[in-house]
Scaffold this motif. Sequence first.
Motif, PDB file in Angstrom:
ATOM      1  N   GLY A  32       8.869 -10.735 -10.810  1.00 26.46           N
ATOM      2  CA  GLY A  32       7.471 -11.136 -10.977  1.00 26.46           C
ATOM      3  C   GLY A  32       6.892 -11.794  -9.744  1.00 26.46           C
ATOM      4  O   GLY A  32       5.673 -11.795  -9.547  1.00 26.46           O
ATOM      5  N   LEU A  33       7.767 -12.356  -8.877  1.00 25.69           N
ATOM      6  CA  LEU A  33       7.301 -13.034  -7.658  1.00 25.69           C
ATOM      7  C   LEU A  33       7.234 -12.102  -6.445  1.00 25.69           C
ATOM      8  O   LEU A  33       6.784 -12.527  -5.373  1.00 25.69           O
ATOM      9  CB  LEU A  33       8.229 -14.213  -7.336  1.00 25.69           C
ATOM     10  N   LEU A  34       7.660 -10.861  -6.598  1.00 30.53           N
ATOM     11  CA  LEU A  34       7.702  -9.934  -5.465  1.00 30.53           C
ATOM     12  C   LEU A  34       6.368  -9.756  -4.736  1.00 30.53           C
ATOM     13  O   LEU A  34       6.361  -9.566  -3.510  1.00 30.53           O
ATOM     14  CB  LEU A  34       8.230  -8.568  -5.915  1.00 30.53           C
ATOM     15  N   PRO A  35       5.209  -9.790  -5.438  1.00 31.14           N
ATOM     16  CA  PRO A  35       3.947  -9.641  -4.697  1.00 31.14           C
ATOM     17  C   PRO A  35       3.786 -10.647  -3.553  1.00 31.14           C
ATOM     18  O   PRO A  35       3.290 -10.290  -2.478  1.00 31.14           O
ATOM     19  CB  PRO A  35       2.880  -9.856  -5.779  1.00 31.14           C
ATOM     20  N   LEU A  36       4.230 -11.881  -3.764  1.00 29.12           N
ATOM     21  CA  LEU A  36       4.131 -12.887  -2.702  1.00 29.12           C
ATOM     22  C   LEU A  36       4.990 -12.485  -1.508  1.00 29.12           C
ATOM     23  O   LEU A  36       4.570 -12.650  -0.355  1.00 29.12           O
ATOM     24  CB  LEU A  36       4.588 -14.256  -3.225  1.00 29.12           C
ATOM     25  N   TYR A  37       6.164 -11.961  -1.767  1.00 29.23           N
ATOM     26  CA  TYR A  37       7.058 -11.540  -0.690  1.00 29.23           C
ATOM     27  C   TYR A  37       6.447 -10.407   0.127  1.00 29.23           C
ATOM     28  O   TYR A  37       6.450 -10.444   1.365  1.00 29.23           O
ATOM     29  CB  TYR A  37       8.402 -11.115  -1.276  1.00 29.23           C
ATOM     30  N   PHE A  38       5.892  -9.417  -0.546  1.00 31.72           N
ATOM     31  CA  PHE A  38       5.330  -8.278   0.174  1.00 31.72           C
ATOM     32  C   PHE A  38       4.098  -8.667   0.988  1.00 31.72           C
ATOM     33  O   PHE A  38       3.874  -8.124   2.073  1.00 31.72           O
ATOM     34  CB  PHE A  38       5.007  -7.147  -0.801  1.00 31.72           C
ATOM     35  N   VAL A  39       3.306  -9.592   0.484  1.00 32.84           N
ATOM     36  CA  VAL A  39       2.144 -10.074   1.241  1.00 32.84           C
ATOM     37  C   VAL A  39       2.611 -10.767   2.524  1.00 32.84           C
ATOM     38  O   VAL A  39       1.979 -10.626   3.587  1.00 32.84           O
ATOM     39  CB  VAL A  39       1.290 -11.022   0.376  1.00 32.84           C
ATOM     40  N   ALA A  44       3.277  -5.339   8.456  1.00 33.48           N
ATOM     41  CA  ALA A  44       4.082  -4.137   8.238  1.00 33.48           C
ATOM     42  C   ALA A  44       3.395  -3.239   7.210  1.00 33.48           C
ATOM     43  O   ALA A  44       2.827  -3.735   6.235  1.00 33.48           O
ATOM     44  CB  ALA A  44       5.473  -4.523   7.746  1.00 33.48           C
ATOM     45  N   THR A  45       3.440  -1.940   7.443  1.00 31.45           N
ATOM     46  CA  THR A  45       2.843  -0.998   6.491  1.00 31.45           C
ATOM     47  C   THR A  45       3.754  -0.830   5.280  1.00 31.45           C
ATOM     48  O   THR A  45       4.940  -1.175   5.319  1.00 31.45           O
ATOM     49  CB  THR A  45       2.623   0.373   7.136  1.00 31.45           C
ATOM     50  N   ALA A  46       3.208  -0.273   4.224  1.00 31.64           N
ATOM     51  CA  ALA A  46       4.006  -0.029   3.027  1.00 31.64           C
ATOM     52  C   ALA A  46       5.181   0.903   3.324  1.00 31.64           C
ATOM     53  O   ALA A  46       6.283   0.730   2.788  1.00 31.64           O
ATOM     54  CB  ALA A  46       3.123   0.569   1.932  1.00 31.64           C
ATOM     55  N   TYR A  47       4.955   1.893   4.217  1.00 38.24           N
ATOM     56  CA  TYR A  47       6.029   2.840   4.554  1.00 38.24           C
ATOM     57  C   TYR A  47       7.170   2.133   5.288  1.00 38.24           C
ATOM     58  O   TYR A  47       8.354   2.402   5.027  1.00 38.24           O
ATOM     59  CB  TYR A  47       5.478   3.978   5.413  1.00 38.24           C
ATOM     60  N   LEU A  99       7.109   2.286  -3.155  1.00 35.44           N
ATOM     61  CA  LEU A  99       5.983   2.528  -2.266  1.00 35.44           C
ATOM     62  C   LEU A  99       4.656   2.231  -2.971  1.00 35.44           C
ATOM     63  O   LEU A  99       3.778   1.558  -2.418  1.00 35.44           O
ATOM     64  CB  LEU A  99       6.011   3.974  -1.771  1.00 35.44           C
ATOM     65  N   LEU A 100       4.509   2.741  -4.184  1.00 35.20           N
ATOM     66  CA  LEU A 100       3.293   2.485  -4.959  1.00 35.20           C
ATOM     67  C   LEU A 100       3.093   0.988  -5.195  1.00 35.20           C
ATOM     68  O   LEU A 100       1.980   0.461  -5.096  1.00 35.20           O
ATOM     69  CB  LEU A 100       3.353   3.220  -6.299  1.00 35.20           C
ATOM     70  N   TYR A 101       4.195   0.302  -5.505  1.00 35.35           N
ATOM     71  CA  TYR A 101       4.119  -1.133  -5.798  1.00 35.35           C
ATOM     72  C   TYR A 101       3.721  -1.928  -4.558  1.00 35.35           C
ATOM     73  O   TYR A 101       2.890  -2.839  -4.639  1.00 35.35           O
ATOM     74  CB  TYR A 101       5.467  -1.615  -6.327  1.00 35.35           C
ATOM     75  N   VAL A 102       4.312  -1.582  -3.414  1.00 39.96           N
ATOM     76  CA  VAL A 102       3.968  -2.290  -2.171  1.00 39.96           C
ATOM     77  C   VAL A 102       2.516  -2.017  -1.791  1.00 39.96           C
ATOM     78  O   VAL A 102       1.793  -2.929  -1.378  1.00 39.96           O
ATOM     79  CB  VAL A 102       4.924  -1.882  -1.032  1.00 39.96           C
ATOM     80  N   ALA A 113      -0.784  -3.175 -10.657  1.00 38.19           N
ATOM     81  CA  ALA A 113       0.673  -3.096 -10.709  1.00 38.19           C
ATOM     82  C   ALA A 113       1.192  -3.771 -11.969  1.00 38.19           C
ATOM     83  O   ALA A 113       2.073  -3.251 -12.662  1.00 38.19           O
ATOM     84  CB  ALA A 113       1.277  -3.757  -9.473  1.00 38.19           C
ATOM     85  N   SER A 114       0.630  -4.933 -12.281  1.00 41.21           N
ATOM     86  CA  SER A 114       1.006  -5.647 -13.502  1.00 41.21           C
ATOM     87  C   SER A 114       0.751  -4.789 -14.737  1.00 41.21           C
ATOM     88  O   SER A 114       1.603  -4.686 -15.626  1.00 41.21           O
ATOM     89  CB  SER A 114       0.217  -6.961 -13.604  1.00 41.21           C
TER      90      SER A 114
END
Length: 316
Positions: A32-39, A44-47, A99-102, A113-114
Amino acid sequence: MTYNAETGSGPDRKKRTRAGFLYGFGAYGLWGLLPLYFVLLLPATAYEIVSMRVLFSVLFCLILLALTRSLGTLVQLFRDGKAVIALVIAGVLIATNWLLYVVATTTGHTLEASLGYFINPIVAVLLGVIVLREKLRPLQWAAIAVGFLAVLIMSVVYGSVPWLSLALAFSFGFYGLVKSTIGGRYPALVTLTGETAAIAPLALAAVFFLNSDGQITLFSEGAGHFWLLASSGIITAVPLLLFGSAAARLPLSTVGMIQYVAPIGQFILAITVLNESMPLERWIGFGIVWCAVLLMILDAVRAPRARRLQRERDAA
């Protein structure tokens, strides 16, 4: 009092159950906390993020397998032709899902995403009917009907089908379906290593292409950025290991209810930290989906009791 295998009571049982809840909430809480990590990984691009996630996951998992002396099980897995084919397909599906999630979480669409992960259990049940010819209980049929109604209403209100949410839900649903063909023949760490290793050549090709286009940030944004990207392997594997430990200690229905911790966490982050818009029409759409989720939870609670009563009637 000592544990009794027949009654399922005793302190050992209670300790395992408590540990199972801790592992389960730990796994889904981290997801559930992954969005903070990806931000934090921007620019960096999603790819790049997904490619690095695949490569560093393979590296981290191989280290764990070596430390636990389980590399032999991985070799055994790669000798299983059917399992390898399944893991290649699973790898492509989970990479698509990642990829979609990032993309969603780094472009201001964490709410979508949620929504996708709220819908996912309903999609999993629907795939069970279509692909596995499973028979559904009334509450499960009701949940699917309400979920379909939610998508229909959101399509009318938003003016377009919520494709991102549906793509996330179906890619993860098919991933689970493919992984179910392998069953419990191999530990979760071994199958994760296998599926990420299977798509590692694609990740390497993506890194090569991105680097030739000047889009790789791994070494250009400082040591902090490097280590954040490098830690993607740990961040991928640890929740999965926690999940595996929870699944070994708790009934499947209980784990199924804990899974909603992840989209709830994503939803809260989206509206409180990431400041995504939540107009009335979006509340209505989410509200209908939550009704479907409630039906799924009620079914998960009632089904074990119904099976137990049926066994008692059959034994009478």
